[in-house]
Design an enzyme around this catalytic site. Sequence first.
Site, PDB file in Angstrom:
ATOM      1  NE  ARG A 185      27.413   2.851  70.492  1.00  0.00           N
ATOM      2  CZ  ARG A 185      27.412   1.744  69.748  1.00  0.00           C
ATOM      3  NH1 ARG A 185      26.316   1.327  69.160  1.00  0.00           N
ATOM      4  NH2 ARG A 185      28.526   1.047  69.603  1.00  0.00           N
ATOM      5  CD  GLN A 238      34.487  -8.966  68.528  1.00  0.00           C
ATOM      6  OE1 GLN A 238      33.385  -9.475  68.628  1.00  0.00           O
ATOM      7  NE2 GLN A 238      35.412  -9.105  69.449  1.00  0.00           N
ATOM      8  CG  ASN A 239      36.398  -2.217  69.736  1.00  0.00           C
ATOM      9  OD1 ASN A 239      35.539  -3.011  70.102  1.00  0.00           O
ATOM     10  ND2 ASN A 239      37.514  -2.011  70.410  1.00  0.00           N
ATOM     11  CB  VAL A 240      32.049   0.561  65.201  1.00  0.00           C
ATOM     12  CG1 VAL A 240      31.578  -0.821  64.783  1.00  0.00           C
ATOM     13  CG2 VAL A 240      31.321   1.009  66.475  1.00  0.00           C
ATOM     14  CG  HIS A 291      31.448  -6.305  64.360  1.00  0.00           C
ATOM     15  ND1 HIS A 291      31.357  -6.628  65.689  1.00  0.00           N
ATOM     16  CD2 HIS A 291      31.440  -7.496  63.692  1.00  0.00           C
ATOM     17  CE1 HIS A 291      31.308  -7.945  65.836  1.00  0.00           C
ATOM     18  NE2 HIS A 291      31.357  -8.495  64.642  1.00  0.00           N
ATOM     19  N   GLY A 302      39.846  -7.934  75.482  1.00  0.00           N
ATOM     20  CA  GLY A 302      38.698  -7.081  75.798  1.00  0.00           C
ATOM     21  C   GLY A 302      37.425  -7.426  75.047  1.00  0.00           C
ATOM     22  CB  THR A 303      36.194  -9.566  72.717  1.00  0.00           C
ATOM     23  OG1 THR A 303      34.958 -10.063  72.183  1.00  0.00           O
ATOM     24  CG2 THR A 303      37.275 -10.625  72.583  1.00  0.00           C
ATOM     25  CG  ASN A 321      37.876  -9.884  79.417  1.00  0.00           C
ATOM     26  OD1 ASN A 321      37.488  -9.319  80.442  1.00  0.00           O
ATOM     27  ND2 ASN A 321      37.104 -10.028  78.357  1.00  0.00           N
TER      28      ASN A 321
HETATM   29  C1  BJW Z   1      37.975  -5.218  79.388  1.00  0.00           C
HETATM   30  C2  BJW Z   1      38.208  -4.014  80.010  1.00  0.00           C
HETATM   31  C3  BJW Z   1      39.517  -3.562  79.999  1.00  0.00           C
HETATM   32  C4  BJW Z   1      36.106  -4.386  80.172  1.00  0.00           C
HETATM   33  N1  BJW Z   1      40.459  -4.285  79.408  1.00  0.00           N
HETATM   34  N2  BJW Z   1      38.937  -5.914  78.812  1.00  0.00           N
HETATM   35  C5  BJW Z   1      23.231 -18.550  67.716  1.00  0.00           C
HETATM   36  C6  BJW Z   1      24.457 -19.181  67.802  1.00  0.00           C
HETATM   37  C7  BJW Z   1      25.574 -18.682  67.135  1.00  0.00           C
HETATM   38  C8  BJW Z   1      25.486 -17.541  66.372  1.00  0.00           C
HETATM   39  C9  BJW Z   1      24.264 -16.915  66.302  1.00  0.00           C
HETATM   40  C10 BJW Z   1      23.155 -17.410  66.952  1.00  0.00           C
HETATM   41  N3  BJW Z   1      22.115 -16.599  66.692  1.00  0.00           N
HETATM   42  C11 BJW Z   1      22.557 -15.587  65.895  1.00  0.00           C
HETATM   43  C12 BJW Z   1      23.870 -15.770  65.658  1.00  0.00           C
HETATM   44  C13 BJW Z   1      24.752 -14.901  64.867  1.00  0.00           C
HETATM   45  C14 BJW Z   1      25.024 -13.582  65.576  1.00  0.00           C
HETATM   46  C15 BJW Z   1      25.564 -13.836  66.986  1.00  0.00           C
HETATM   47  O1  BJW Z   1      26.744 -14.063  67.194  1.00  0.00           O
HETATM   48  N4  BJW Z   1      24.733 -13.756  67.993  1.00  0.00           N
HETATM   49  C16 BJW Z   1      25.177 -14.043  69.370  1.00  0.00           C
HETATM   50  C17 BJW Z   1      24.679 -12.972  70.300  1.00  0.00           C
HETATM   51  C18 BJW Z   1      24.688 -15.421  69.720  1.00  0.00           C
HETATM   52  N5  BJW Z   1      26.016 -12.933  64.765  1.00  0.00           N
HETATM   53  C19 BJW Z   1      25.670 -12.195  63.736  1.00  0.00           C
HETATM   54  O2  BJW Z   1      24.505 -11.981  63.437  1.00  0.00           O
HETATM   55  C20 BJW Z   1      26.805 -11.688  62.868  1.00  0.00           C
HETATM   56  N6  BJW Z   1      26.527 -12.015  61.517  1.00  0.00           N
HETATM   57  C21 BJW Z   1      26.524 -13.285  61.095  1.00  0.00           C
HETATM   58  O3  BJW Z   1      26.831 -14.207  61.831  1.00  0.00           O
HETATM   59  O4  BJW Z   1      26.153 -13.436  59.775  1.00  0.00           O
HETATM   60  C22 BJW Z   1      25.777 -14.755  59.356  1.00  0.00           C
HETATM   61  C23 BJW Z   1      24.420 -15.060  59.990  1.00  0.00           C
HETATM   62  C24 BJW Z   1      23.364 -14.253  59.700  1.00  0.00           C
HETATM   63  C25 BJW Z   1      22.100 -14.528  60.278  1.00  0.00           C
HETATM   64  C26 BJW Z   1      21.943 -15.603  61.162  1.00  0.00           C
HETATM   65  C27 BJW Z   1      23.046 -16.397  61.459  1.00  0.00           C
HETATM   66  C28 BJW Z   1      24.289 -16.125  60.854  1.00  0.00           C
HETATM   67  C29 BJW Z   1      26.909 -10.184  62.962  1.00  0.00           C
HETATM   68  C30 BJW Z   1      27.369  -9.752  64.308  1.00  0.00           C
HETATM   69  C31 BJW Z   1      27.416  -8.239  64.343  1.00  0.00           C
HETATM   70  C32 BJW Z   1      27.672  -7.730  65.753  1.00  0.00           C
HETATM   71  N7  BJW Z   1      27.491  -6.335  65.759  1.00  0.00           N
HETATM   72  C33 BJW Z   1      27.711  -5.604  67.009  1.00  0.00           C
HETATM   73  C34 BJW Z   1      27.166  -4.175  66.826  1.00  0.00           C
HETATM   74  C35 BJW Z   1      28.124  -3.353  65.974  1.00  0.00           C
HETATM   75  C36 BJW Z   1      27.698  -1.931  65.904  1.00  0.00           C
HETATM   76  C37 BJW Z   1      27.641  -1.273  67.249  1.00  0.00           C
HETATM   77  O5  BJW Z   1      28.673  -1.118  67.931  1.00  0.00           O
HETATM   78  O6  BJW Z   1      26.529  -0.900  67.646  1.00  0.00           O
HETATM   79  O7  BJW Z   1      29.098  -5.589  67.342  1.00  0.00           O
HETATM   80  S1  BJW Z   1      26.974  -6.419  68.416  1.00  0.00           S
HETATM   81  C38 BJW Z   1      28.245  -6.027  69.548  1.00  0.00           C
HETATM   82  O8  BJW Z   1      28.920  -7.201  70.027  1.00  0.00           O
HETATM   83  C39 BJW Z   1      29.260  -5.222  68.755  1.00  0.00           C
HETATM   84  C40 BJW Z   1      30.541  -5.751  69.284  1.00  0.00           C
HETATM   85  O9  BJW Z   1      31.562  -5.532  68.342  1.00  0.00           O
HETATM   86  C41 BJW Z   1      30.240  -7.213  69.519  1.00  0.00           C
HETATM   87  C42 BJW Z   1      31.151  -7.883  70.465  1.00  0.00           C
HETATM   88  O10 BJW Z   1      31.087  -7.285  71.731  1.00  0.00           O
HETATM   89  P1  BJW Z   1      32.424  -7.100  72.552  1.00  0.00           P
HETATM   90  O11 BJW Z   1      33.353  -6.233  71.814  1.00  0.00           O
HETATM   91  O12 BJW Z   1      32.923  -8.408  72.977  1.00  0.00           O
HETATM   92  O13 BJW Z   1      31.912  -6.207  73.804  1.00  0.00           O
HETATM   93  P2  BJW Z   1      31.197  -6.670  75.156  1.00  0.00           P
HETATM   94  O14 BJW Z   1      30.581  -5.451  75.723  1.00  0.00           O
HETATM   95  O15 BJW Z   1      30.336  -7.839  74.950  1.00  0.00           O
HETATM   96  O16 BJW Z   1      32.406  -7.177  76.089  1.00  0.00           O
HETATM   97  C43 BJW Z   1      33.394  -6.307  76.564  1.00  0.00           C
HETATM   98  C44 BJW Z   1      34.456  -7.140  77.282  1.00  0.00           C
HETATM   99  O17 BJW Z   1      35.507  -6.269  77.681  1.00  0.00           O
HETATM  100  C45 BJW Z   1      33.958  -7.831  78.567  1.00  0.00           C
HETATM  101  O18 BJW Z   1      34.344  -9.192  78.530  1.00  0.00           O
HETATM  102  C46 BJW Z   1      34.719  -7.109  79.688  1.00  0.00           C
HETATM  103  O19 BJW Z   1      35.087  -7.956  80.766  1.00  0.00           O
HETATM  104  C47 BJW Z   1      35.951  -6.651  78.968  1.00  0.00           C
HETATM  105  N8  BJW Z   1      36.591  -5.474  79.522  1.00  0.00           N
HETATM  106  N9  BJW Z   1      36.985  -3.544  80.527  1.00  0.00           N
HETATM  107  C48 BJW Z   1      40.124  -5.468  78.847  1.00  0.00           C
HETATM  108  N10 BJW Z   1      39.825  -2.377  80.605  1.00  0.00           N
END
Ligand code: BJW
Length: 252
Positions: A73, A108-110, A126, A196-197, A222
């Site tokens: 990646r 949130q992008n890396v 992130h 885009g999230t 979005n």
């Molecule tokens: C377009 C488009 C175009 C397409 N134009 N748009 C229960 C309840 C609440 C919270 C939690 C829970 N259980 C656990 C948690 C906490 C957890 C969490 O949130 N989990 C959920 C899944 C429920 N969070 C964490 O663990 C975070 N830490 C934390 O909270 O610490 C305290 C804590 C610790 C322990 C327990 C509890 C609390 C850390 C989160 C880290 C996320 N890391 C990642 C990976 C990064 C590295 C990598 O890239 O590999 O970050 S996960 C992944 O998701 C990545 C992204 O940044 C992140 C968000 O995703 P994003 O960017 O929204 O992408 P997609 O693919 O989901 O969506 C794309 C969107 O684009 C779509 O909507 C499309 O429609 C749209 N789109 N084309 C505009 N052209």
Amino acid sequence: MESQSAHQQLIELVRQAKRIVALTGAGVSAESGIPTFRDAMDGHWSKYKPEQLATPQAFEADPARVSRWYDERRLAALGCEPNPGHYALAELERIKRAQGGSVTILTQNVDQLHQRAGSQEVIELHGSIIRWRCTRTGETQDHVEREPLAQDYPIKSPNGGLWRPDVVWFGETLPTRALASADLACQKMDLYLAIGTSGVVYPATGFIQFALDRDIPSVEINPQETPISEAFFARVREASGVYLPALVKALL
Ligand code: BJW
């Protein structure tokens, strides 16, 4: 945001705003050719879910697999270019700065594409896939070379640790400084954009609450509805690489 008058309203909202905060996600980079996080698996990787690889537990269980996925990646990100959506946000920042305001991107992008497009105020919530970190010492190194970091994974560091991407995995806390800067920007903002999230990952998705609590207008950009769409003052169902350049052009 379908009608012309709604579009005009949004332009006015952006024109009037002085301090804009834009939360960005994988959709912003989709038009650069980087798959969104939740669509990220194909070929060999299609049997895995990204959520299963983006955890400390996955790295502990199989550091070779996780490191290889991230290095692939990293190379893919380096091979892509910022798209018109990234450039439009950088242009919006220049416009607002010239007027004494600001545009802060909480990404949130890396992939570092916002920085490569010229945005200056970018907070990496992130981390970065370009930067790798030693599991033993915490030392970080940037890797912009366009070749694999290793022939054999995982990648050992000289002091007995392993190199891992300097990204935030599920269950890990976000960098304290990034979170503090994001909070500060949110406290000062007068317009909140979420672009885009999918709005499913905390704490980033919770920033909308800042806007709601303070009656600050918010816009979701979005093509798809998200679980938190209803929380926004306005919604634009268009691709960011199409909509943002048109928006910025309308401001000029
Ligand atoms: C377009 C488009 C175009 C397409 N134009 N748009 C229960 C309840 C609440 C919270 C939690 C829970 N259980 C656990 C948690 C906490 C957890 C969490 O949130 N989990 C959920 C899944 C429920 N969070 C964490 O663990 C975070 N830490 C934390 O909270 O610490 C305290 C804590 C610790 C322990 C327990 C509890 C609390 C850390 C989160 C880290 C996320 N890391 C990642 C990976 C990064 C590295 C990598 O890239 O590999 O970050 S996960 C992944 O998701 C990545 C992204 O940044 C992140 C968000 O995703 P994003 O960017 O929204 O992408 P997609 O693919 O989901 O969506 C794309 C969107 O684009 C779509 O909507 C499309 O429609 C749209 N789109 N084309 C505009 N052209």
